[in-house]
Design an enzyme around this catalytic site. Structure first.
Site, mmCIF file in Angstrom:
data_model
loop_
_atom_site.group_PDB
_atom_site.id
_atom_site.type_symbol
_atom_site.label_atom_id
_atom_site.label_comp_id
_atom_site.label_asym_id
_atom_site.label_seq_id
_atom_site.Cartn_x
_atom_site.Cartn_y
_atom_site.Cartn_z
ATOM 1 N N ALA A 12 24.369 19.181 -11.209
ATOM 2 C CA ALA A 12 22.939 19.123 -11.564
ATOM 3 C C ALA A 12 22.531 20.215 -12.550
ATOM 4 O O ALA A 12 21.359 20.315 -12.899
ATOM 5 C CB ALA A 12 22.085 19.211 -10.293
ATOM 6 N N SER A 13 23.477 21.013 -13.013
ATOM 7 C CA SER A 13 23.091 22.120 -13.903
ATOM 8 C C SER A 13 22.746 21.640 -15.307
ATOM 9 O O SER A 13 22.017 22.307 -16.033
ATOM 10 C CB SER A 13 24.219 23.160 -13.967
ATOM 11 N N ARG A 14 23.298 20.500 -15.703
ATOM 12 C CA ARG A 14 23.112 20.038 -17.082
ATOM 13 C C ARG A 14 22.960 18.518 -17.117
ATOM 14 O O ARG A 14 23.219 17.843 -16.125
ATOM 15 C CB ARG A 14 24.331 20.425 -17.938
ATOM 16 N N TYR A 154 39.402 8.332 -18.341
ATOM 17 C CA TYR A 154 37.987 8.237 -17.931
ATOM 18 C C TYR A 154 37.673 6.829 -17.409
ATOM 19 O O TYR A 154 37.025 6.675 -16.356
ATOM 20 C CB TYR A 154 37.114 8.590 -19.137
ATOM 21 N N ALA A 156 39.691 4.650 -16.135
ATOM 22 C CA ALA A 156 40.344 4.452 -14.830
ATOM 23 C C ALA A 156 39.527 5.118 -13.726
ATOM 24 O O ALA A 156 39.306 4.531 -12.655
ATOM 25 C CB ALA A 156 41.756 5.032 -14.855
ATOM 26 N N ILE A 187 24.604 8.100 -23.345
ATOM 27 C CA ILE A 187 23.410 8.884 -23.042
ATOM 28 C C ILE A 187 23.537 10.232 -23.752
ATOM 29 O O ILE A 187 24.620 10.825 -23.790
ATOM 30 C CB ILE A 187 23.293 9.117 -21.516
HETATM 31 P P1 NAP Z 1 27.544 16.844 -18.741
HETATM 32 O O1 NAP Z 1 26.318 17.038 -19.545
HETATM 33 O O2 NAP Z 1 28.858 17.231 -19.319
HETATM 34 O O3 NAP Z 1 27.341 17.595 -17.330
HETATM 35 C C1 NAP Z 1 28.358 17.518 -16.369
HETATM 36 C C2 NAP Z 1 27.888 18.179 -15.092
HETATM 37 O O4 NAP Z 1 28.939 18.029 -14.115
HETATM 38 C C3 NAP Z 1 27.627 19.671 -15.239
HETATM 39 O O5 NAP Z 1 26.495 20.006 -14.473
HETATM 40 C C4 NAP Z 1 28.886 20.308 -14.655
HETATM 41 O O6 NAP Z 1 28.629 21.557 -14.026
HETATM 42 C C5 NAP Z 1 29.242 19.302 -13.572
HETATM 43 N N1 NAP Z 1 30.659 19.361 -13.175
HETATM 44 C C6 NAP Z 1 31.747 19.069 -13.915
HETATM 45 N N2 NAP Z 1 32.860 19.209 -13.185
HETATM 46 C C7 NAP Z 1 32.472 19.613 -11.935
HETATM 47 C C8 NAP Z 1 33.153 19.911 -10.729
HETATM 48 N N3 NAP Z 1 34.489 19.853 -10.654
HETATM 49 N N4 NAP Z 1 32.438 20.279 -9.640
HETATM 50 C C9 NAP Z 1 31.092 20.340 -9.694
HETATM 51 N N5 NAP Z 1 30.375 20.059 -10.820
HETATM 52 C C10 NAP Z 1 31.066 19.704 -11.929
HETATM 53 O O7 NAP Z 1 27.710 15.307 -18.315
HETATM 54 P P2 NAP Z 1 26.629 14.126 -18.282
HETATM 55 O O8 NAP Z 1 26.654 13.432 -19.582
HETATM 56 O O9 NAP Z 1 25.342 14.612 -17.741
HETATM 57 O O10 NAP Z 1 27.330 13.140 -17.227
HETATM 58 C C11 NAP Z 1 26.950 13.080 -15.861
HETATM 59 C C12 NAP Z 1 27.663 11.896 -15.205
HETATM 60 O O11 NAP Z 1 27.300 10.685 -15.862
HETATM 61 C C13 NAP Z 1 29.193 11.974 -15.288
HETATM 62 O O12 NAP Z 1 29.762 11.469 -14.112
HETATM 63 C C14 NAP Z 1 29.511 11.083 -16.465
HETATM 64 O O13 NAP Z 1 30.816 10.590 -16.414
HETATM 65 C C15 NAP Z 1 28.464 10.012 -16.308
HETATM 66 N N6 NAP Z 1 28.189 9.282 -17.549
HETATM 67 C C16 NAP Z 1 27.710 9.929 -18.659
HETATM 68 C C17 NAP Z 1 27.486 9.200 -19.829
HETATM 69 C C18 NAP Z 1 26.939 9.839 -21.086
HETATM 70 O O14 NAP Z 1 26.864 9.140 -22.098
HETATM 71 N N7 NAP Z 1 26.555 11.098 -21.090
HETATM 72 C C19 NAP Z 1 27.753 7.834 -19.858
HETATM 73 C C20 NAP Z 1 28.252 7.225 -18.712
HETATM 74 C C21 NAP Z 1 28.451 7.956 -17.557
HETATM 75 P P3 NAP Z 1 28.838 22.993 -14.771
HETATM 76 O O15 NAP Z 1 28.216 22.907 -16.111
HETATM 77 O O16 NAP Z 1 28.153 23.941 -13.854
HETATM 78 O O17 NAP Z 1 30.324 23.207 -14.847
#
Ligand code: NAP
Length: 246
Positions: A12-14, A154, A156, A187
């Site tokens: 939830a940090s980002r 990813y 998979a 996104i």
């Molecule tokens: P993001 O901006 O890269 O943020 C990822 C978040 O996950 C960060 O808060 C990070 O925490 C946390 N994280 C990563 N590894 C972790 C671990 N081992 N334990 C606990 N926290 C962890 O990613 P996002 O784009 O918001 O994506 C969020 C979710 O949506 C993901 O599951 C992603 O696969 C999915 N998604 C995203 C998109 C897109 O286009 N962005 C599309 C489809 C699905 P820290 O920063 O504190 O390390």
């Protein structure tokens, strides 16, 4: 709508997780704000959420470690007495073509995106079974449905999340627990920031709504799935992708 509830949001940090935490707090839910490394962002978000008159527990934990997940949920129960909503959002990418993909690129993505979600499901399910209810929302991706060059690892992991979602939904439906997956398209977050503008323009041509999504677009669906208004929906994968996959 969610007043007095307790929601755990991983990652939830980002990005999307941050928007989900804010949206659930706006609906009145107390929040367990999980992060792995972005401490400053997590503590800034805590203040923002507290300004919305909800209680917040910030918890640093790597979802790859089931003991850490267990401790986090224990701390959440101690503070709030229950956990009503679990959003398994944390995820990573390590993109490259299969021909160049190293074993560790595959393993690390599976360890966080698939095993990490399994760890959270394994620890939250007995809590919700004892409570006789709960809402679990897993972040998958449209890539888990259609695949993408450069994302074998990813895709998979995200297809696996869909399989786990449907299987667990069948196991715990009779216990009053719903389990659904959200499949975002492209996104705008740190995860997609690195994509070059030319590639983004190509993507937009294949999106009927002609734009990338905002984290809030995903958060709005998660808030609905977390609410009682979605009480007859389980085992579903719902896309938030501007119509990209249909
Ligand atoms: P993001 O901006 O890269 O943020 C990822 C978040 O996950 C960060 O808060 C990070 O925490 C946390 N994280 C990563 N590894 C972790 C671990 N081992 N334990 C606990 N926290 C962890 O990613 P996002 O784009 O918001 O994506 C969020 C979710 O949506 C993901 O599951 C992603 O696969 C999915 N998604 C995203 C998109 C897109 O286009 N962005 C599309 C489809 C699905 P820290 O920063 O504190 O390390």
């Amino acid at each position: 709508m969610l007043k007095g509830k307790c929601s755990v949001v991983t990652g939830a940090s980002r990005g999307i997780g941050r928007a989900i935490a804010k949206r659930l707090a706006k609906a009145g839910s107390n929040i367990v704000l999980n992060y792995r490394s972005s401490e400053k962002e997590a503590s800034e978000l805590k203040s923002e959420l507290e300004d919305m008159n909800v209680e917040v527990l910030v918890y640093k934990c790597d979802i790859q470690n089931i003991n850490e997940v267990s401790e986090m949920l224990k701390a959440a129960k101690e503070k709030f007495g229950k956990i009503d909503i679990m959003v398994n959002n944390a995820g990573i990418t390590k993109d490259t073509l299969l021909l160049r993909m190293k074993q560790e690129d595959f393993d690390s993505v599976i360890d966080v995106n698939l095993k990490g979600v399994f760890n959270c499901l394994k620890e939250i399910t007995p809590i919700m079974v004892r409570q006789k209810g709960g809402k679990i929302i897993n972040l998958s991706s449209v890539i888990g449905l259609i695949g993408n060059a450069g994302q074998v690892n990813y895709a998979a992991s995200k297809a696996g999340v869909i399989g786990m979602t449907k299987s667990l939904a069948k196991e715990v439906g009779s216990r009053g627990i719903t389990v659904n997956a959200v499949a975002p398209g492209f996104i705008q977050t740190d995860m997609t920031n690195d994509l070059n503008d030319k590639y983004k323009d190509e993507i937009k041509k294949n999106i009927p709504l002609r734009r990338l999504g905002e984290a809030e677009d995903v958060a709005n669906l998660v808030a609905f799935l977390a609410s009682e208004e979605s009480s007859y929906i389980t085992g579903q994968v719902i896309n938030v992708d501007g119509g990209m996959v249909m």
